[in-house]
Design an enzyme around this catalytic site. Structure first.
Site, PDB file in Angstrom:
ATOM      1  N   LYS A 241       0.537  -0.997  -0.022  1.00 44.50           N
ATOM      2  CA  LYS A 241      -0.211   0.358   0.143  1.00 44.50           C
ATOM      3  C   LYS A 241       1.173   1.591   0.079  1.00 44.50           C
ATOM      4  CE  LYS A 241      -3.545   2.623   1.165  1.00 44.50           C
ATOM      5  NZ  LYS A 241      -4.674   2.417   0.061  1.00 44.50           N
TER       6      LYS A 241
ATOM      7  N   CYS B 155      -2.020   9.586  -7.476  1.00 39.78           N
ATOM      8  CA  CYS B 155      -3.478   8.968  -6.310  1.00 39.78           C
ATOM      9  C   CYS B 155      -4.475  10.204  -6.643  1.00 39.78           C
ATOM     10  CB  CYS B 155      -3.525   8.619  -4.896  1.00 39.78           C
ATOM     11  SG  CYS B 155      -4.791   9.198  -4.454  1.00 39.78           S
TER      12      CYS B 155
END
Lengths: 287, 299
Positions: free
Chosen positions: B44, B127
């Site tokens: 992650k 992101c």
């Protein structure tokens, strides 16, 4: 799938059925009843726009726009009726507990696996506090299957035993426990567990409630070599087996998708009752 | 057929890994991916500070894929590196640590910390829904350049950069990526979904990133174009659900691929399915994986 149903005139109901299969589809519910036996606990009954059906142990994601979405295992989820037992433990559940009759909430699911109700004919149910909702659904379904059901049900006080009448309806016998001694036996649900097991000799034990309580039930069941299932609580975010926030370790199982119901053998070899992951993914101790 | 592939000096037993953000939050999950057959595992995205992430709903399935706005939840780089270093020897496949720094100083410290436990670092420059992170960093050319350099200077292994799917932006800023070793193409597309009865955006963060089927041809086109324009090794990512989807990426020029949303649909067994499918295809076409890479280009 999308091409299929969008190219043909299937009628509204069929179209909705197919949409529910291929996407996150929220069903709107209007709050019909908010029964608050205690400040921080509410039994909510919703009238749904469309039918929803959930097996005992499964969960739904309950959404209040502008507030948030939480996982809840219903006590009733059948056709257009949805009954939820909610405890105020955070911002979204606080809003749910204090929801006014006539307000709307939105539900998707069901998600996850469910209790195995076909493993035998003698079931011992052990329910603690606000974890009792899925166990009540299990009791109701088991009584329809003519299984022999004994329930041990505990809470802080008589007022916390919100489903006592319902459990009485669906069980051959209910052993009630209160921590303050205001009703039934005084103490916690696991107090006389070994004695009940020894006299009733259940084939299956199902449990939900606070994690330390469930850990004790699981340990006792495994020790007695009785098949046991527990529905566990973790931080559920994606509800799809993707983000990993609800991980059960060291196996790397996901409560949202592989669970929330796990067998005693799986749980006993995991961090169940010891640690879990916080919202950020940090390992934290369970108290 | 041999499925071994190499990217900037690291060797993978097969070209399939998970995409960052999908089942990479803990060592236990990374281990599950390794056991399922992944050729490498990707963590992650880890940030400097601990992040709780956004409020639910954070992940929804839509008709053409998935939308997510998890909000980069992670325990922060110090905590995460502790967890990873205590179990590093359990990994037989390369561990790629994804980081999302917001400035060069953070990048430097994080790269130095992960030096011992990461086989490669993937910098999240894409992101689409986090303030001052990911895509917001990438839109600043000087900042990106300095972050990549800081990581490169403080880390011995290869440094990958994960890019957004927006062609013009990527081509305009490609110069800032000169010091990175490989490109990961691409992250999700900024997107939204509104519930018609609630009459509100569903995601807690309102905006999220679109992944899955809809992303596949878009990422593929960018991989194809970047293969010709940069000649850097490429890791393809976007809507891969079958071995055919993956082969398209290899033909376009990707040396390896990452699997994200399909893990929702098929679970971790997808790795076995992809490996077997690719092996069969290479055998039937009588071609090696290495020859396949970039074959769709006119020499």
């Amino acid at each position: 799938m999308y091409l299929l149903w969008s190219n043909f005139n299937l009628g509204r109901d069929n179209k909705i059925y197919l949409m529910r299969l291929e996407m996150s589809y929220y069903v709107r519910g209007k709050l019909e009843l908010n029964n608050k036996p205690l400040d921080k606990i509410a039994i909510l009954e919703f009238d749904l726009d469309e039918n929803m059906s959930c097996k005992p142990g499964q969960y739904i994601m309950a959404w209040l726009p502008n507030y948030g979405e939480i996982p809840l295992s219903p006590s009733i989820c059948d056709d257009r009726k949805l009954q939820l037992l909610v405890e105020d433990v955070g911002a979204t559940s606080n809003k749910f507990v204090n929801l006014e009759v006539g307000s709307y909430a939105y539900f998707r699911g069901p998600f996850g696996n469910f209790f195995d109700l076909s493993r035998g004919n003698k079931y011992l149910l052990v329910a603690g506090g606000t974890g009792a909702a899925p166990i009540l659904m299990a009791a109701r379904n088991l009584s329809k299957l003519n299984a022999e059901v004994i329930t041990i049900y505990g809470g802080k006080s008589r007022k916390h035993l919100v489903f006592l009448e319902d459990f009485n309806k669906y069980s051959k016998k209910v052993f009630a426990y209160t921590e303050d001694g205001s009703f039934g036996y005084s103490g916690v649900v696991t107090k006389d567990l070994q004695n009940v097991i020894s006299s009733f000799l259940p084939e299956v034990i199902l449990t939900t409630g606070p994690e330390m309580m469930m850990r004790k039930v699981v340990e006792t069941s495994v020790r007695n070599k009785i098949y046991c299932e527990a529905s566990i609580v973790r931080i559920i975010k994606c509800a799809s087996g993707v983000c990993g926030s609800c991980v059960l370790e060291p196996q790397g199982l996901l409560a949202c998708k592989d669970g929330p119901v796990f067998s005693g053998e799986v749980l006993i070899n995991s961090n169940f009752g010891k640690t879990m992951r916080s919202e950020s993914g940090k390992e934290v101790e369970i108290k | 057929m041999e499925l071994v592939t190499k990217i900037s000096g690291i060797t993978l037993r097969n070209p399939f890994m998970n995409a960052s953000g999908v089942l990479g939050q803990t060592v236990s999950l990374l281990r599950r991916l390794q056991e399922a057959g992944a050729g490498a595992v990707v963590t992650k995205s880890i940030t400097y500070e601990e992040r709780k992430g956004y409020d639910n709903p954070t992940f929804v399935k839509i008709k053409c894929g998935y939308l997510n706005a998890m909000g980069l939840p992670n325990p922060g780089f110090k905590e995460f590196s502790k967890e990873l270093s205590s179990s590093k020897e359990e990994f037989k496949v390369p561990v790629i640590v994804s980081i999302a720094p917001s400035e060069p100083k953070q990048a430097k410290e994080m790269a130095a910390t992960f030096k011992k436990v990461a086989d490669a670092i993937e910098i999240n420059l894409s992101c689409p829904h986090a303030e001052k992170l990911g895509l917001e960093v990438f839109s600043d050319m000087g900042l990106t350049e300095n972050i990549v350099k800081s990581v490169k200077d403080n880390f011995d292994g290869p440094v990958f950069c994960k890019l957004p799917p927006y062609r013009n932006e990527v081509l305009g800023l490609i110069k800032s990526l000169e010091s990175c070793d490989a490109l990961v193409v691409s992250n999700t597309i900024r997107a939204m979904v509104i519930d018609v009865k609630a009459k509100k955006p569903i995601l807690g963060n309102k905006f999220g990133g679109l992944s899955g089927r809809a992303l596949h041809p878009i990422s593929l086109a960018l991989v194809f174009e970047l293969y010709e324009k940069t000649r850097k090794p490429i890791v393809g990512v976007g809507g891969i659900e079958s071995w055919e989807d993956a082969v398209e990426f290899f033909l376009a020029g990707a040396s390896a691929v990452q699997i994200g949303s399909a893990l929702e649909k098929k679970g971790t067994t997808i790795f076995k399915e992809l490996i077997e499918g690719l092996e069969e295809y290479l055998k039937e076409e009588k071609i090696g994986l290495e020859e396949l890479i970039g074959l769709a280009h006119d020499s």
